[in-house]
Write a protein that holds these residues in place. Structure first.
Motif, PDB file in Angstrom:
ATOM      1  N   ALA A  57       0.845  -1.205   0.000  1.00 23.76           N
ATOM      2  CA  ALA A  57       0.000   0.000   0.000  1.00 23.76           C
ATOM      3  C   ALA A  57       0.878   1.252   0.000  1.00 23.76           C
ATOM      4  O   ALA A  57       0.598   2.228  -0.709  1.00 23.76           O
ATOM      5  CB  ALA A  57      -0.929   0.000   1.215  1.00 23.76           C
ATOM      6  N   ALA A  58       1.961   1.214   0.783  1.00 26.17           N
ATOM      7  CA  ALA A  58       2.858   2.376   0.866  1.00 26.17           C
ATOM      8  C   ALA A  58       3.547   2.608  -0.481  1.00 26.17           C
ATOM      9  O   ALA A  58       3.693   3.759  -0.920  1.00 26.17           O
ATOM     10  CB  ALA A  58       3.887   2.155   1.970  1.00 26.17           C
ATOM     11  N   ALA A  59       3.953   1.514  -1.145  1.00 26.18           N
ATOM     12  CA  ALA A  59       4.624   1.652  -2.445  1.00 26.18           C
ATOM     13  C   ALA A  59       3.667   2.269  -3.466  1.00 26.18           C
ATOM     14  O   ALA A  59       4.053   3.151  -4.257  1.00 26.18           O
ATOM     15  CB  ALA A  59       5.112   0.285  -2.931  1.00 26.18           C
ATOM     16  N   TYR A  60       2.427   1.830  -3.457  1.00 22.04           N
ATOM     17  CA  TYR A  60       1.410   2.348  -4.386  1.00 22.04           C
ATOM     18  C   TYR A  60       1.156   3.834  -4.107  1.00 22.04           C
ATOM     19  O   TYR A  60       1.143   4.669  -5.024  1.00 22.04           O
ATOM     20  CB  TYR A  60       0.131   1.526  -4.205  1.00 22.04           C
ATOM     21  CG  TYR A  60      -1.042   1.984  -5.027  1.00 22.04           C
ATOM     22  CD1 TYR A  60      -0.948   2.084  -6.422  1.00 22.04           C
ATOM     23  CD2 TYR A  60      -2.260   2.297  -4.419  1.00 22.04           C
ATOM     24  CE1 TYR A  60      -2.049   2.483  -7.183  1.00 22.04           C
ATOM     25  CE2 TYR A  60      -3.354   2.700  -5.170  1.00 22.04           C
ATOM     26  CZ  TYR A  60      -3.243   2.790  -6.543  1.00 22.04           C
ATOM     27  OH  TYR A  60      -4.312   3.195  -7.289  1.00 22.04           O
ATOM     28  N   THR A  61       1.024   4.176  -2.818  1.00 23.90           N
ATOM     29  CA  THR A  61       0.765   5.564  -2.433  1.00 23.90           C
ATOM     30  C   THR A  61       1.946   6.453  -2.822  1.00 23.90           C
ATOM     31  O   THR A  61       1.757   7.568  -3.350  1.00 23.90           O
ATOM     32  CB  THR A  61       0.499   5.647  -0.906  1.00 23.90           C
ATOM     33  OG1 THR A  61      -0.522   4.709  -0.589  1.00 23.90           O
ATOM     34  CG2 THR A  61       0.049   7.023  -0.473  1.00 23.90           C
ATOM     35  N   SER A  62       3.166   5.959  -2.586  1.00 25.63           N
ATOM     36  CA  SER A  62       4.362   6.749  -2.930  1.00 25.63           C
ATOM     37  C   SER A  62       4.457   6.964  -4.436  1.00 25.63           C
ATOM     38  O   SER A  62       4.810   8.053  -4.892  1.00 25.63           O
ATOM     39  CB  SER A  62       5.643   6.038  -2.500  1.00 25.63           C
ATOM     40  OG  SER A  62       5.649   5.851  -1.168  1.00 25.63           O
ATOM     41  N   ALA A  63       4.150   5.913  -5.190  1.00 26.57           N
ATOM     42  CA  ALA A  63       4.233   6.042  -6.651  1.00 26.57           C
ATOM     43  C   ALA A  63       3.260   7.121  -7.130  1.00 26.57           C
ATOM     44  O   ALA A  63       3.587   7.920  -8.020  1.00 26.57           O
ATOM     45  CB  ALA A  63       3.927   4.696  -7.314  1.00 26.57           C
ATOM     46  N   LYS A  64       2.084   7.168  -6.517  1.00 28.18           N
ATOM     47  CA  LYS A  64       1.097   8.186  -6.921  1.00 28.18           C
ATOM     48  C   LYS A  64       1.554   9.594  -6.535  1.00 28.18           C
ATOM     49  O   LYS A  64       1.181  10.572  -7.169  1.00 28.18           O
ATOM     50  CB  LYS A  64      -0.265   7.883  -6.278  1.00 28.18           C
ATOM     51  CG  LYS A  64      -0.957   6.683  -6.930  1.00 28.18           C
ATOM     52  CD  LYS A  64      -2.437   6.626  -6.598  1.00 28.18           C
ATOM     53  CE  LYS A  64      -2.654   6.413  -5.119  1.00 28.18           C
ATOM     54  NZ  LYS A  64      -4.062   6.300  -4.756  1.00 28.18           N
ATOM     55  N   ALA A  65       2.383   9.669  -5.463  1.00 27.26           N
ATOM     56  CA  ALA A  65       2.836  10.983  -4.993  1.00 27.26           C
ATOM     57  C   ALA A  65       4.206  11.361  -5.572  1.00 27.26           C
ATOM     58  O   ALA A  65       4.792  12.372  -5.172  1.00 27.26           O
ATOM     59  CB  ALA A  65       2.896  10.982  -3.466  1.00 27.26           C
ATOM     60  N   ALA A  66       4.712  10.558  -6.504  1.00 32.51           N
ATOM     61  CA  ALA A  66       6.085  10.771  -6.990  1.00 32.51           C
ATOM     62  C   ALA A  66       6.285  12.164  -7.589  1.00 32.51           C
ATOM     63  O   ALA A  66       7.378  12.740  -7.483  1.00 32.51           O
ATOM     64  CB  ALA A  66       6.433   9.693  -8.018  1.00 32.51           C
TER      65      ALA A  66
END
Ligand code: FAD
Ligand code: AMP
Length: 463
Positions: A57-66
């Motif tokens: 979930a954190a990886a997905y959220t970070s990718a969206k906030a890149a």
């Protein structure tokens, strides 16, 4: 009289398997009985799989906030089956690690359900069908998800953590009953993956055992992320309506009950110590409120029988179980070591993370202890800004008379890792002054702990 084993341990979770290793390291002939999988709840359906899911979930959220970091990432998406497969791989790898440790330490693992049949004897039923005798016994049969008598709790799509960990899709809507660590971690995970999540908590705050300020900060953050958090909401009934589950709850102070509808209902109302079929009562092992009761030395009061972990209640945490394992083995081998509970860290691994150790301000007040407190937010820290983390704070509670650190509460980035240093301070009774003189690396998030302690001493630097 000679026994087949020096020590036999019932249950192979982080209590039982750590006890087995510690006993074997002392040269004791050790047997470990496990009816499910080595690693217990923690490794198979608890700490580890949930942290694997949260990392996705954190990886997905970070990718969206890149893009906030000047990085362009197009077409960010997730594959739920792959997230679950990754989680399963991690669990399998670690389980293999525990199996290896048992072999390496020459622990005899007996696969099957164990029953206490006497002061020095156990029966095993299952793959390993046999009776054994042991000089000392450690009961470590753990806990299972609580299923309170809420009407409709046995219905379809009403699940506990045991089942939702193997769900095959993100439920479009999810109702979570209970805002303890387990409920909130799943709420965070499914919300991050697009589920519409409602959390219903009977008590007035999320994480009811934690500092009120910290819980309020967490609730605000989760709400900002889109989770509907209803505190003071006691669930009365789970029914069906319009092809969905319909959860009826009583908001505190309201006349009328309300309903929330969801595809799946997660019951996260705590866990019950597991004693079913273990033969404890028949052998006179004391049990109160479902938990086996022990003295400060973890002794049950019967022969050489000790009990540890979730089975004896208190904080239901893996590291508490493992710490008790070490104490029980020490006592079996002749020490008289009491188990101390004043510095057991707690941790919640959603975003923001939450961690605490020792007494909160309110808990200290309840005990009539006069305290000094200090807190510091992460926002102004150079490292926090650099990594794009603005939420959270650290709060320190020290005793007014002598400055001894009694507790630390933290919410924000990586606090679950950083609480270890504060735990050391609380465990060993360091004073705030001693902690403040400890040099912290710059720029790091750990400076927030340093600043909070400086604030408790009345001389914060960067405030
Ligand atoms: P358990 O891990 O429950 O192990 C008991 C073992 O005994 C089981 O394997 C069971 O099969 C076996 N057993 C029971 N009866 C018998 C019998 N008659 N014969 C043979 N074997 C038997 N804690 C943390 O510290 N950090 C976390 O992040 C965290 N996350 C969690 C997330 C979830 C979803 C859940 C459910 C729990 C989490 N916990 C966490 C709690 C943690 O898992 C428990 O505190 C820990 O596993 C307790 O260890 P234990 O050895 O006492 O019992
Ligand atoms: P924990 O014991 O930390 O895992 O958290 C379980 C949470 O569930 C606690 O905060 C309880 O207050 C909450 N809880 C228990 N029963 C209900 C209920 N019927 N409705 C809403 N919340 C509940």
């Amino acid at each position: 009289m000679g026994y087949e084993f020096d020590v036999a341990i019932l249950g192979g979770g982080p209590g039982g398997y750590v006890a087995a290793i510690k006993a074997a390291q002392r040269g004791l002939k050790t047997a470990l009985i496990e009816k499910g999988s080595l690693g217990g709840t923690c490794l198979n359906v608890g700490c580890i799989p949930t942290k694997a899911l949260l990392a996705s979930a954190a990886a997905y959220t970070s990718a969206k906030a890149a893009r906030d970091f000047g990085v362009t990432v197009e077409g960010v998406a997730f594959d739920f089956a792959k997230i679950m497969a990754r989680k399963a791989r991690i669990v399998k790898q670690l389980r293999g690690g525990v199996e290896y440790l048992m072999k390496k330490n020459a622990v005899t693992v007996l696969a099957g359900a164990g029953t206490l049949t006497g002061a020095h004897s156990l029966g095993v039923a299952g793959e390993a069908e046999r009776d054994i005798t042991a000089g000392a016994i450690i009961l470590a049969s753990g806990s299972v998800p609580a299923r309170p008598p809420i009407p409709g709790i046995a219905g379809a799509n009403v699940v506990t953590s045991d089942e939702i960990l193997f769900w095959d899709a993100v439920p479009p809507t999810l109702a979570v009953i209970g805002a303890g660590a387990i409920g909130l971690e799943f709420a965070y995970f499914f919300n991050a993956l697009g589920s519409t999540v409602t959390v219903l908590e009977a008590l007035p705050q999320v994480l009811p055992a934690e500092d009120a300020q910290l819980a309020a900060e967490l609730a605000t953050s989760l709400t900002r992320q889109g989770i509907a958090v209803q505190t003071g909401a006691t669930v009365l009934e789970i029914g069906d309506a319009d092809g969905k589950k319909s959860v009826r709850f009583q908001p505190a102070g309201a006349e009328e009950a309300q309903r929330v509808s969801a595809d799946v209902v997660l019951v996260a109302t705590g866990r019950w110590p597991y004693t079913h079929g273990c033969g404890y009562e028949a052998q006179g092992i004391p049990i109160a409120h479902r938990a086996v009761t022990v003295d400060a030395y973890l002794h049950t009061g019967v022969a050489q029988i000790y009990a540890i972990g979730d089975l004896i209640g208190g904080m239901l945490l893996a590291h508490k179980a493992s710490a008790e394992a070490a104490v029980a083995v020490d006592n079996i081998t002749g020490a008289r070591r009491a188990m101390h509970y004043h510095a057991i860290p707690t941790a919640l691994y959603c975003c923001p993370e939450v961690a605490s150790v020792g007494l909160s301000e309110a808990a200290a007040a309840e005990q009539g202890i006069e305290v000094a407190t200090g807190s510091f937010p992460f926002r102004p820290l150079g490292k926090a800004l650099a990594i794009g983390e603005r939420e959270g704070f650290v709060k320190v509670v020290s005793r007014k008379t002598d400055g001894v650190m009694l507790g630390v509460q933290a919410i924000g980035p990586h606090v679950t890792d950083m609480i270890a240093a504060a735990t050391m301070a609380v465990q060993h009774g360091l004073t705030a002054e001693q902690y403040a003189r400890t040099i912290h690396p710059h720029p790091t998030l750990s400076e927030c702990f340093h600043e909070a302690i400086e604030a408790a001493l009345g001389h914060p630097v960067h405030m």
